[in-house]
Design a protein around this motif. Structure first.
Motif, PDB file in Angstrom:
ATOM      1  N   UNK A  50       0.854  -1.193   0.000  1.00  0.00           N
ATOM      2  CA  UNK A  50       0.000   0.000   0.000  1.00  0.00           C
ATOM      3  C   UNK A  50       0.889   1.241   0.000  1.00  0.00           C
ATOM      4  N   UNK A  51       0.647   2.111  -0.943  1.00  0.00           N
ATOM      5  CA  UNK A  51       1.350   3.393  -0.982  1.00  0.00           C
ATOM      6  C   UNK A  51       0.405   4.451  -0.415  1.00  0.00           C
TER       7      UNK A  51
ATOM      8  N   UNK B  17      -3.180   4.898  -1.862  1.00  0.00           N
ATOM      9  CA  UNK B  17      -4.115   5.726  -1.093  1.00  0.00           C
ATOM     10  C   UNK B  17      -3.627   7.167  -1.186  1.00  0.00           C
ATOM     11  N   UNK B  18      -4.293   7.938  -2.020  1.00  0.00           N
ATOM     12  CA  UNK B  18      -3.920   9.343  -2.189  1.00  0.00           C
ATOM     13  C   UNK B  18      -4.734  10.181  -1.215  1.00  0.00           C
ATOM     14  N   UNK B  19      -4.072  10.761  -0.239  1.00  0.00           N
ATOM     15  CA  UNK B  19      -4.806  11.429   0.837  1.00  0.00           C
ATOM     16  C   UNK B  19      -5.517  12.701   0.373  1.00  0.00           C
ATOM     17  N   UNK B  20      -5.040  13.264  -0.724  1.00  0.00           N
ATOM     18  CA  UNK B  20      -5.665  14.480  -1.237  1.00  0.00           C
ATOM     19  C   UNK B  20      -7.172  14.270  -1.429  1.00  0.00           C
TER      20      UNK B  20
ATOM     21  N   UNK C 209     -12.394   2.316   2.469  1.00  0.00           N
ATOM     22  CA  UNK C 209     -11.594   1.612   1.457  1.00  0.00           C
ATOM     23  C   UNK C 209     -10.112   1.679   1.804  1.00  0.00           C
ATOM     24  N   UNK C 210      -9.652   2.864   2.248  1.00  0.00           N
ATOM     25  CA  UNK C 210      -8.239   3.019   2.595  1.00  0.00           C
ATOM     26  C   UNK C 210      -7.872   2.071   3.735  1.00  0.00           C
ATOM     27  N   UNK C 211      -8.767   1.956   4.706  1.00  0.00           N
ATOM     28  CA  UNK C 211      -8.511   1.084   5.866  1.00  0.00           C
ATOM     29  C   UNK C 211      -8.452  -0.382   5.429  1.00  0.00           C
ATOM     30  N   UNK C 212      -9.316  -0.729   4.497  1.00  0.00           N
ATOM     31  CA  UNK C 212      -9.303  -2.097   3.984  1.00  0.00           C
ATOM     32  C   UNK C 212      -7.982  -2.384   3.262  1.00  0.00           C
TER      33      UNK C 212
ATOM     34  N   UNK D 119      -2.321  16.834   6.989  1.00  0.00           N
ATOM     35  CA  UNK D 119      -3.189  15.873   6.323  1.00  0.00           C
ATOM     36  C   UNK D 119      -2.641  14.457   6.499  1.00  0.00           C
ATOM     37  N   UNK D 120      -1.330  14.320   6.280  1.00  0.00           N
ATOM     38  CA  UNK D 120      -0.676  13.019   6.414  1.00  0.00           C
ATOM     39  C   UNK D 120      -0.795  12.506   7.856  1.00  0.00           C
ATOM     40  N   UNK D 121      -0.419  13.351   8.812  1.00  0.00           N
ATOM     41  CA  UNK D 121      -0.450  12.929  10.223  1.00  0.00           C
ATOM     42  C   UNK D 121      -1.875  12.605  10.651  1.00  0.00           C
ATOM     43  N   UNK D 122      -2.833  13.460  10.238  1.00  0.00           N
ATOM     44  CA  UNK D 122      -4.224  13.258  10.657  1.00  0.00           C
ATOM     45  C   UNK D 122      -4.760  11.914  10.166  1.00  0.00           C
ATOM     46  N   UNK D 123      -4.380  11.550   8.948  1.00  0.00           N
ATOM     47  CA  UNK D 123      -4.837  10.263   8.413  1.00  0.00           C
ATOM     48  C   UNK D 123      -4.418   9.127   9.351  1.00  0.00           C
TER      49      UNK D 123
END
Lengths: 394, 231
Positions: free
Chosen positions: B11-12, B50-53, B74-77, B99-103
């Motif tokens: 997963x990226x 998984x593109x956080x944008x 979906x990202x969690x899966x 954004x990255x940290x919050x994810x």
């Protein structure tokens, strides 16, 4: 099947008018809401318990007693009673008293409370919240079923020969619901005692609540209280109703957007899609509510959250008119038609009395005479099995 | 023990906000290198991105209301079934982007346990080089992941320096070796219960209920555990 409303007792600024009700206004309003709930044909009114502003309901039994005096038929309950920070002895006493005053129209839902600072205000620690809840209920259960209790635990002073007074009405304790979102131990305790299990069912998709309800049903059967279908399940839900769907969305949106819990987060549309919330016409609320039965099976109590987020009294009363007038009558009919004959009836005092005594005489505890020492000793009631005898001198 | 895996899912997770983004590009280079190395060894790596944008709104919602939107689900899966992860963040104000940290803040604590992770970051200046080791590693340590020894950091000047390619290679082989070792799966098989979980955690997969606990005994009317006497 019982239908009703539950309120968290928040005092919130009305985002449309800018008006923040006083505590006095809001307390009067909530009594009006409960009275109206009965008037429009609902079965249940539930109030939360909080000990910090902006909530007013620190003393649910006092409020419910006031409502009991103005209603005839409505079942009064809580959502929830804090089984963690309240002394279970006080819960036993207060709710038994309320049960007498309300002629049995009382049950209660137990919850833990998730506001950490509240715990130390009552001498407790949130890190022990679950242990407190479990241990306190074990004691409460006995206080309502045994005239004289000896008890020792980790969180309150031991009891020696303690009798909780008054004894429950007709010697039948109020029905208890255990409320939980994701704590298996609470579901297990509800199943072990054959009590009800209530899923808040407001913030998460139904699938989240389903896991624990299924576990509860399975364990209810395991402990021999009946089949899975006979387990007693209650659900929350949230609706805003208007004759026309688009009016409902328009009227409710400012309250949704500013709601203390989820405001400024997900959109009303996303939240409606992901959670049990329905904002729409009576038919839309009916359709969504019927999906609950499809998901969870037959259940006993449906409570709607319709009074929160600064909604003015008139708006809430209008909601009750629509809920009681157009939504609930259809739901009653539809759900009755679908109902499995095996499903448990909704819990009532009359039902519990019938289950305990059948046609036999109903116990009415009468205390023994006061011996002048303000301590009743081991057999406080005239019909106690091992009635003590006292030597008569002279 | 089962046969060692030869097909891996990688997963990226990219916190890049532009398109194309150098943060995503850096992550893709690590993933691509890992896939090429795997192919040389007769293995395969399938990559999910998984593109956080595209999840920024849902991430904000999850932070404020704990409600996971469909994109987050979906990202969690994707992360839950991944054998390895490449996590790449842009550096803003001397820190990985919010954004990255919050994810990662809104994921269940036990979703990524023992999974091998390459940490990567991009920045406009080499002065941010230690952000990966100083700030991203602690977050992934908290999540109990297995971060690879080599951090991949690229400031503007690194993009035309062959040294960056060497670090990418190094991180990629470290990642592949950790995936090949089956470490994450073995931890899950042999020691999963020893980590803290809550009901429905690990992305909704943690639904086993242990009835043999002190709390469960207390729930069923058992005697309270006696606290040690102080006298």
């Amino acid at each position: 099947m019982q239908f009703g409303v539950f309120s968290v007792s928040d005092i919130t600024r009305d985002p449309v008018s800018g008006h923040t009700p006083s505590e006095a206004e809001r307390i009067k309003a909530v009594v009006e809401i409960a009275v109206k709930a009965e008037e429009v044909g609902l079965d249940v009114f539930a109030i939360g318990e909080h000990h910090n502003p902006p909530f007013f309901s620190s003393s649910p039994t006092t409020l419910l007693a006031g409502i009991a005096a103005r209603t005839e038929r409505l079942i009064l309950t809580t959502a929830t009673t804090l089984i963690t920070t309240n002394d279970p002895v006080r819960i036993a006493e207060e709710y038994a008293m309320l049960q007498h005053l309300a002629g049995g129209r009382v049950d209660l839902m137990l919850g833990r409370g998730n506001t950490a600072p509240v715990y130390p205000w009552f001498g407790q620690d949130i890190r022990k919240g679950l242990e407190l809840a479990l241990e306190n209920y074990n004691l409460l259960h006995r206080l309502w079923r045994e005239d004289v209790v000896d008890w020792e635990g980790n969180f309150r002073t031991p009891l020696q020969g303690f009798t909780s007074t008054p004894r429950p009405l007709d010697d039948v304790p109020p029905f208890v619901w255990h409320g939980s979102i994701r704590t298996p131990e609470i579901a297990e305790q509800a199943a072990f005692y054959g009590n009800g299990f209530f899923a808040n069912h407001i913030f998460w998709p139904s699938a989240h609540s389903l896991r624990l309800i299924e576990f509860y049903r399975t364990r209810f059967e395991h402990y021999g209280h009946g089949t899975k279908k006979q387990a007693v399940v209650g659900l929350g839900g949230q609706a805003y109703i208007a004759k026309r769907s688009q009016d409902a969305v328009k009227e409710f949106r400012p309250y949704f957007d500013e709601a203390p819990v989820y405001g400024h987060g997900p959109s009303l549309e996303d939240f409606s899609q992901m959670t049990p919330l329905t904002v729409g016409s009576p038919q839309e609320v009916i359709d969504k509510t019927l999906t609950f039965q499809e998901t969870f099976g037959d259940y006993q109590r449906q409570l709607f959250l319709i009074d929160h987020a600064g909604m003015p009294l008139k708006m809430v009363l209008d909601q009750l008119e629509l809920l009681g007038g157009e939504v609930v009558p259809v739901l009653r009919k539809e759900l009755a038609a679908r109902r499995d004959a095996e499903a448990a009836p909704a819990p009532t005092h009359a039902g519990l009395v019938e289950a305990k005594y059948g046609d036999g005489p109903v116990r009415q505890p009468r205390p023994n005479a006061n011996r002048g020492d303000n301590v009743t000793g081991g057999s406080p009631y005239q019909d106690s099995q091992d009635s003590a005898t006292y030597p008569t001198i002279g | 023990m089962s046969e060692p895996k030869r097909e891996f899912r990688l997963a990226v997770v990219s916190g890049g906000t532009s398109d194309p983004s150098s943060t995503r590009l850096l992550a893709d280079r690590v993933a691509g290198r890992a896939a090429a190395l795997a192919s040389d060894r007769g293995e395969s790596v399938a990559v999910d991105v998984v593109d956080l944008r595209g999840l920024s709104g849902e991430i904000a919602t999850a932070l404020t209301s704990q409600l996971m939107g469909p994109g987050m689900e979906r990202a969690i899966e994707v992360l839950g079934r991944a054998d390895g992860i490449v996590a790449s963040a842009p550096v803003y104000k001397a820190a990985p982007s919010g954004l990255f940290s919050s994810f990662f803040h809104v994921l269940d604590n036990d979703l990524l346990i023992a999974k091998p992770v390459v940490l990567a970051a991009t920045a406009g200046t080499a002065r941010h080089a230690l952000v990966v080791d100083d700030q991203m590693r602690p977050l992934f340590a908290y999540l109990r992941t297995m971060t690879v020894p080599t951090s991949v950091f690229a400031a503007s000047e690194d993009w035309n320096d062959a040294e960056l390619g060497k670090r990418v290679d190094r991180a990629a082989i470290e990642l592949l070796l950790l995936m090949e070792s089956g470490f994450a799966d073995r931890v899950r098989d042999e020691s999963w219960k020893s980590y803290q979980h809550s009901y429905g955690s690990a992305g909704g997969t943690e639904v086993e209920i242990d009835l043999d606990t002190d709390l469960m005994r207390l729930a069923t009317g058992g005697a309270p555990r006696q606290k040690p006497r102080s006298d």
